[in-house]
Design a protein around this motif. Structure first.
Motif, PDB file in Angstrom:
ATOM      1  N   THR A  27     -59.557   0.554  14.142  1.00 36.51           N
ATOM      2  CA  THR A  27     -59.257  -0.516  15.181  1.00 36.51           C
ATOM      3  C   THR A  27     -57.761  -1.203  14.853  1.00 36.51           C
ATOM      4  O   THR A  27     -57.444  -0.923  13.915  1.00 36.51           O
ATOM      5  N   CYS A  28     -57.177  -1.529  15.787  1.00 36.64           N
ATOM      6  CA  CYS A  28     -55.836  -2.145  15.866  1.00 36.64           C
ATOM      7  C   CYS A  28     -55.843  -3.424  15.123  1.00 36.64           C
ATOM      8  O   CYS A  28     -56.707  -4.218  15.286  1.00 36.64           O
ATOM      9  N   PRO A  29     -54.784  -3.422  14.072  1.00 36.64           N
ATOM     10  CA  PRO A  29     -54.817  -4.846  13.152  1.00 36.64           C
ATOM     11  C   PRO A  29     -54.481  -5.937  14.129  1.00 36.64           C
ATOM     12  O   PRO A  29     -54.457  -7.032  13.458  1.00 36.64           O
ATOM     13  N   VAL A  30     -53.812  -5.788  15.407  1.00 38.72           N
ATOM     14  CA  VAL A  30     -53.395  -6.965  16.077  1.00 38.72           C
ATOM     15  C   VAL A  30     -54.404  -7.529  16.862  1.00 38.72           C
ATOM     16  O   VAL A  30     -54.790  -8.875  16.840  1.00 38.72           O
ATOM     17  N   CYS A  31     -54.922  -6.619  17.789  1.00 42.87           N
ATOM     18  CA  CYS A  31     -56.025  -7.228  18.897  1.00 42.87           C
ATOM     19  C   CYS A  31     -57.424  -6.508  18.742  1.00 42.87           C
ATOM     20  O   CYS A  31     -58.167  -7.074  19.071  1.00 42.87           O
ATOM     21  N   GLY A  32     -57.704  -5.719  17.588  1.00 46.23           N
ATOM     22  CA  GLY A  32     -58.857  -5.357  17.149  1.00 46.23           C
ATOM     23  C   GLY A  32     -59.725  -4.462  18.035  1.00 46.23           C
ATOM     24  O   GLY A  32     -60.804  -4.041  17.926  1.00 46.23           O
ATOM     25  N   LYS A  33     -59.096  -3.729  18.987  1.00 47.58           N
ATOM     26  CA  LYS A  33     -59.359  -2.989  19.838  1.00 47.58           C
ATOM     27  C   LYS A  33     -59.470  -1.367  19.448  1.00 47.58           C
ATOM     28  O   LYS A  33     -58.710  -1.409  18.413  1.00 47.58           O
ATOM     29  N   PRO A  34     -60.066  -0.414  19.857  1.00 44.69           N
ATOM     30  CA  PRO A  34     -60.131   0.895  19.349  1.00 44.69           C
ATOM     31  C   PRO A  34     -58.633   1.588  19.461  1.00 44.69           C
ATOM     32  O   PRO A  34     -58.064   1.323  20.522  1.00 44.69           O
ATOM     33  N   ALA A  35     -58.270   2.157  18.276  1.00 46.45           N
ATOM     34  CA  ALA A  35     -56.878   3.054  18.570  1.00 46.45           C
ATOM     35  C   ALA A  35     -57.378   4.394  18.441  1.00 46.45           C
ATOM     36  O   ALA A  35     -58.355   4.862  17.947  1.00 46.45           O
ATOM     37  N   GLU A  36     -56.149   5.314  18.726  1.00 48.88           N
ATOM     38  CA  GLU A  36     -56.314   6.636  18.751  1.00 48.88           C
ATOM     39  C   GLU A  36     -55.104   7.066  17.704  1.00 48.88           C
ATOM     40  O   GLU A  36     -54.213   6.606  17.844  1.00 48.88           O
ATOM     41  N   ARG A  37     -55.288   8.335  17.337  1.00 50.67           N
ATOM     42  CA  ARG A  37     -54.481   9.090  16.540  1.00 50.67           C
ATOM     43  C   ARG A  37     -53.202   9.248  17.299  1.00 50.67           C
ATOM     44  O   ARG A  37     -53.191   9.738  18.294  1.00 50.67           O
ATOM     45  N   CYS A  38     -52.157   9.269  16.727  1.00 49.63           N
ATOM     46  CA  CYS A  38     -50.810   9.612  17.135  1.00 49.63           C
ATOM     47  C   CYS A  38     -50.094  10.658  16.460  1.00 49.63           C
ATOM     48  O   CYS A  38     -50.125  10.725  15.340  1.00 49.63           O
ATOM     49  N   TYR A  39     -49.944  11.930  17.124  1.00 48.51           N
ATOM     50  CA  TYR A  39     -49.416  13.102  16.561  1.00 48.51           C
ATOM     51  C   TYR A  39     -47.914  13.133  16.565  1.00 48.51           C
ATOM     52  O   TYR A  39     -47.303  14.272  16.762  1.00 48.51           O
ATOM     53  N   CYS A  40     -47.315  11.938  16.837  1.00 45.92           N
ATOM     54  CA  CYS A  40     -45.823  12.147  16.864  1.00 45.92           C
ATOM     55  C   CYS A  40     -45.038  12.162  15.867  1.00 45.92           C
ATOM     56  O   CYS A  40     -43.770  12.432  15.711  1.00 45.92           O
ATOM     57  N   GLY A  41     -45.575  12.049  14.647  1.00 43.90           N
ATOM     58  CA  GLY A  41     -44.842  12.033  13.202  1.00 43.90           C
ATOM     59  C   GLY A  41     -44.769  13.273  12.642  1.00 43.90           C
ATOM     60  O   GLY A  41     -45.402  14.484  13.062  1.00 43.90           O
ATOM     61  N   GLU A  42     -44.116  13.544  11.520  1.00 42.05           N
ATOM     62  CA  GLU A  42     -43.885  14.896  10.813  1.00 42.05           C
ATOM     63  C   GLU A  42     -45.301  15.210  10.057  1.00 42.05           C
ATOM     64  O   GLU A  42     -46.133  14.093   9.348  1.00 42.05           O
ATOM     65  N   MET A  43     -45.806  16.336   9.634  1.00 38.55           N
ATOM     66  CA  MET A  43     -46.955  16.609   9.028  1.00 38.55           C
ATOM     67  C   MET A  43     -46.522  17.289   7.840  1.00 38.55           C
ATOM     68  O   MET A  43     -45.469  17.995   7.804  1.00 38.55           O
ATOM     69  N   TYR A  44     -47.029  17.046   6.633  1.00 37.76           N
ATOM     70  CA  TYR A  44     -46.752  17.488   5.279  1.00 37.76           C
ATOM     71  C   TYR A  44     -48.073  18.015   4.774  1.00 37.76           C
ATOM     72  O   TYR A  44     -48.976  17.573   5.024  1.00 37.76           O
ATOM     73  N   SER A  45     -48.016  18.955   3.937  1.00 40.93           N
ATOM     74  CA  SER A  45     -48.996  19.463   3.126  1.00 40.93           C
ATOM     75  C   SER A  45     -49.310  18.448   2.059  1.00 40.93           C
ATOM     76  O   SER A  45     -48.652  17.607   1.887  1.00 40.93           O
ATOM     77  N   SER A  46     -50.503  18.640   1.210  1.00 34.77           N
ATOM     78  CA  SER A  46     -50.723  17.940   0.191  1.00 34.77           C
ATOM     79  C   SER A  46     -49.874  18.098  -1.032  1.00 34.77           C
ATOM     80  O   SER A  46     -49.826  17.143  -2.123  1.00 34.77           O
ATOM     81  N   THR A  47     -49.015  19.095  -0.765  1.00 35.70           N
ATOM     82  CA  THR A  47     -47.881  19.238  -2.108  1.00 35.70           C
ATOM     83  C   THR A  47     -46.559  18.496  -1.648  1.00 35.70           C
ATOM     84  O   THR A  47     -45.672  18.368  -2.280  1.00 35.70           O
ATOM     85  N   GLY A  48     -46.312  17.929  -0.512  1.00 39.29           N
ATOM     86  CA  GLY A  48     -45.202  17.307  -0.065  1.00 39.29           C
ATOM     87  C   GLY A  48     -44.126  17.980   0.856  1.00 39.29           C
ATOM     88  O   GLY A  48     -43.134  17.774   1.244  1.00 39.29           O
ATOM     89  N   LYS A  49     -44.615  19.398   1.017  1.00 39.43           N
ATOM     90  CA  LYS A  49     -43.678  20.282   1.803  1.00 39.43           C
ATOM     91  C   LYS A  49     -44.083  20.247   3.311  1.00 39.43           C
ATOM     92  O   LYS A  49     -45.371  20.310   3.360  1.00 39.43           O
ATOM     93  N   PRO A  50     -42.967  20.314   4.041  1.00 37.64           N
ATOM     94  CA  PRO A  50     -43.217  20.297   5.533  1.00 37.64           C
ATOM     95  C   PRO A  50     -44.087  21.702   5.752  1.00 37.64           C
ATOM     96  O   PRO A  50     -44.094  22.553   5.382  1.00 37.64           O
ATOM     97  N   VAL A  51     -45.385  21.455   6.641  1.00 39.06           N
ATOM     98  CA  VAL A  51     -46.170  22.449   7.234  1.00 39.06           C
ATOM     99  C   VAL A  51     -45.530  22.953   8.346  1.00 39.06           C
ATOM    100  O   VAL A  51     -45.490  22.122   9.380  1.00 39.06           O
ATOM    101  N   LYS A  52     -45.576  24.118   8.366  1.00 41.80           N
ATOM    102  CA  LYS A  52     -44.679  24.863   9.570  1.00 41.80           C
ATOM    103  C   LYS A  52     -45.685  25.165  10.835  1.00 41.80           C
ATOM    104  O   LYS A  52     -45.226  24.886  11.817  1.00 41.80           O
TER     105      LYS A  52
END
Length: 65
Positions: A27-52
């Motif tokens: 839920t949103c910390p501002v209004c308390g309504k449901p939130a959805e995943r945002c896939y706009c950021g970079e993805m990294y593996s558990s090792t910290g290296k970018p996932v291609k």
């Protein structure tokens, strides 16, 4: 536990959340309504290296290795 990016459906606030599972409802910390995943950021593996080949959709993935 991953830190994932979310966006609120109601107030459009973007934020990051520490979750136990990728499909955990958030839920949103501002209004308390449901939130959805945002896939706009970079993805990294558990090792910290970018996932291609990561789509960002964890439900269709075998996991970051």
């Amino acid at each position: 536990m991953p830190i994932l990016q979310y966006v609120c459906k109601n107030c459009k606030k973007s934020f990051e959340e520490l979750v136990k599972k990728y499909d955990e409802p958030v839920t949103c910390p501002v209004c308390g309504k449901p939130a959805e995943r945002c896939y706009c950021g970079e993805m990294y593996s558990s090792t910290g290296k970018p996932v291609k080949k990561c789509s960002g959709h964890c439900s269709t993935c075998g996991g970051c290795k």
